[in-house]
Every structure is written in C-alpha cells, then in structure tokens.
Write an enzyme that holds these catalytic residues in place. Structure first.
Site, short mmCIF file in Angstrom:
data_model
loop_
_atom_site.label_atom_id
_atom_site.label_comp_id
_atom_site.label_asym_id
_atom_site.label_seq_id
_atom_site.Cartn_x
_atom_site.Cartn_y
_atom_site.Cartn_z
N PRO A 2 158.42 -0.01 3.74
CG PRO A 2 159.75 -1.51 5.17
CD PRO A 2 158.10 -0.72 4.72
CD GLU A 3 156.60 1.84 -1.81
OE1 GLU A 3 156.88 1.60 -3.42
OE2 GLU A 3 155.58 2.48 -1.14
CE LYS A 51 157.14 -5.06 -1.99
NZ LYS A 51 155.70 -4.14 -1.20
NE ARG A 250 149.43 -2.55 1.51
CZ ARG A 250 150.57 -2.26 0.91
NH1 ARG A 250 150.64 -3.03 0.48
NH2 ARG A 250 151.30 -1.61 1.51
#
Ligand SMILES: [Zn+2]
Length: 269
Positions: A2-3, A51, A250
């Site tokens: 989900p971006e 987002k 990340r």
C-alpha cells in the site's frame, strides 16, 4: 504494497460504495473504538492524504467527524454488496464493518484507527508533507522539505512522509533506479532533486486507478519493477545482480552499477 496510489484507489472504492449513504450499523473490533456506534450517521466523502485514509462523516446532529485509518504494510478496505460473500481476508483480521443500504465496507488489519472531529484532522495528518496525489500537490515544497535534511540518505528521505506523502518502499526503490542514484546518497549530493520528486509524482499518478503497481510500464507478473523485489536477479538494463540490504528501518533494492555509490560502495552483503 500500500503506497499513495493504493490508498488513493481505496479511498475511491469507499467513496463509491458509501458517499451519501446512511450507516445502518457499525461494528468496530479495535479497543479504542469498541463502544463507538455510527448507526444513523451519514458518510460525506472518502479521501486520502498520502498513505492515510479519511472517511468523513456527519453525526446525527450534523457535526462533521473523520474516521481515520492507515493501511501500513498489510491493511485493506473492501466494499461488498449486501449479501455478497466477504472474500477479502480472513475474518480474524476484520477491524471494522460499516453497513449501509447499498454496500458493506469491511476494513481488514487497519492501523491507527481514530474518530476525530473533522476540524481536528490535522492532529492526525497535519505533519505530512505535500501529498503526491493530492489536489494541493506542491513539488517545490517537497523539494524544500527534502533539502532541510541534507545529510539524510535519499533512500530514507523519500520514505519520510513529512517530506512528501505517498512514496513507500516500492516507489522509493524504483525512482532511485530510474534516476541512477544510490539509495545511500546524501540528499544534498543528489543531482536534480526536483527531477526526482517529479518522477515520483508521475509514477504514483500513472498507477492511480489500477491495483497492479508498475514502474516499467509492463503489467505482466514478474515484470512490473526494475529492482524492487528482484534480489539477485539480473538488472534489466545492465545484467548485474540486483542487491538488497537494510537501509534505516527498511530494506532497499538497487543495482550497484546503474546506481553507483559516491564516494564508495557499502561492504558487500
Ligand atoms: Zn544495472
């Protein structure tokens, strides 16, 4: 993943399913909203901000409220017709069910759920930088905010939603590849920061309205990215094995030849 584009699409699904509708029952399965009952409330609109998802409602006394949710890595909203089988995700992941006469909206594994007066939305999204898919997108402001952290790596700066809102790990990796910039490059050493910001906006906008995310132009499975998710596979441009390493909190994917490190490459991983 989900971006910003996925969240924009999700907001549109919810808007089409619920905007203008009266809620006939609600079922919240998160502790902070366990006693909340939206029966009789009306859905005004559904919007995205970076987002973040904002479902804007009117209470029976017509005061405007906003139901906020965030998909993070794994959340999703689905809209079903009344009586349709819910096939989105396992039932134990359901966090909220909103029923209206024409549709049932089910939120799976949502995060940061909160119900706030719409006038106080900024408490939840006021920290965000310009929204790449927002009506008020401001590229110059995004560049300015990125430039406020000259020593931060560009790989981390693009993910920092306070700089610009909507880029996640996939588009971060892809934009850096397309610009030929190593993820470890300090922001102030990035050539043509405005060009990078413009490309990020174009990629998200191009993927808006569909669920397959592609930076290559291909929608075929396995061909939608240059580097993201392609560790050890050959670079589509030069054939070098794509690398994957942690950067900040990340992982990042990159081609060590197409995205040369300056001054020196990190230790081989
Ligand atoms: Zn390459």
């Amino acid at each position: 993943m989900p971006e910003g584009d996925t969240v924009w699409n999700t907001a549109r699904v919810l808007h089409r399913a619920l905007a203008g509708a009266r809620i006939t029952s609600s079922d919240f399965r998160v502790p902070q909203l366990a006693t909340t009952d939206l029966t009789g409330w009306t859905v005004r609109e559904s919007a995205s901000r970076g987002k973040h998802l904002l479902l804007r409602l009117s209470a029976p006394d017509e005061t405007p409220w906003t139901l906020h949710s965030h998909l993070r890595m794994d959340g999703a909203w689905r809209a079903y017709a009344p009586g349709e089988r819910w096939n989105g995700r396992p039932a134990y992941l359901i966090r909220v069910v909103l029923r209206s006469p024409g549709a049932v909206a089910v939120g799976y594994h949502l995060h940061e759920m909160a119900l706030v007066p719409t006038a106080e939305e900024d408490r939840l999204v006021g920290h965000l930088g310009p929204d790449l898919l927002g009506p008020d997108w401001d590229a110059a402001e995004a560049v300015r905010r990125l430039g406020d952290h000259p020593e931060q790596t560009i790989g981390e700066a693009l993910l920092d939603q306070r700089n610009l809102a909507g880029v996640g790990n996939l588009y971060k990796c892809e934009v850096l590849f397309l610009r030929g910039v190593s993820p470890w490059t300090p922001v102030d050493a990035v050539p043509d920061l405005p060009g990078m910001v413009t490309l990020a906006q174009r990629l998200l906008a191009a993927n808006r309205g569909r669920w397959t995310q592609s930076s290559t132009g291909s929608l075929h499975r396995g061909q939608t990215s240059y580097v993201y998710g392609r560790r050890a596979q050959p670079c589509r441009r030069c054939g070098t094995a794509i690398r994957k390493e942690e950067l900040g909190e990340r992982v990042t994917y990159w081609c060590p030849v197409c995205q040369p490190e300056r001054p020196g490459p990190p230790a081989p991983g």
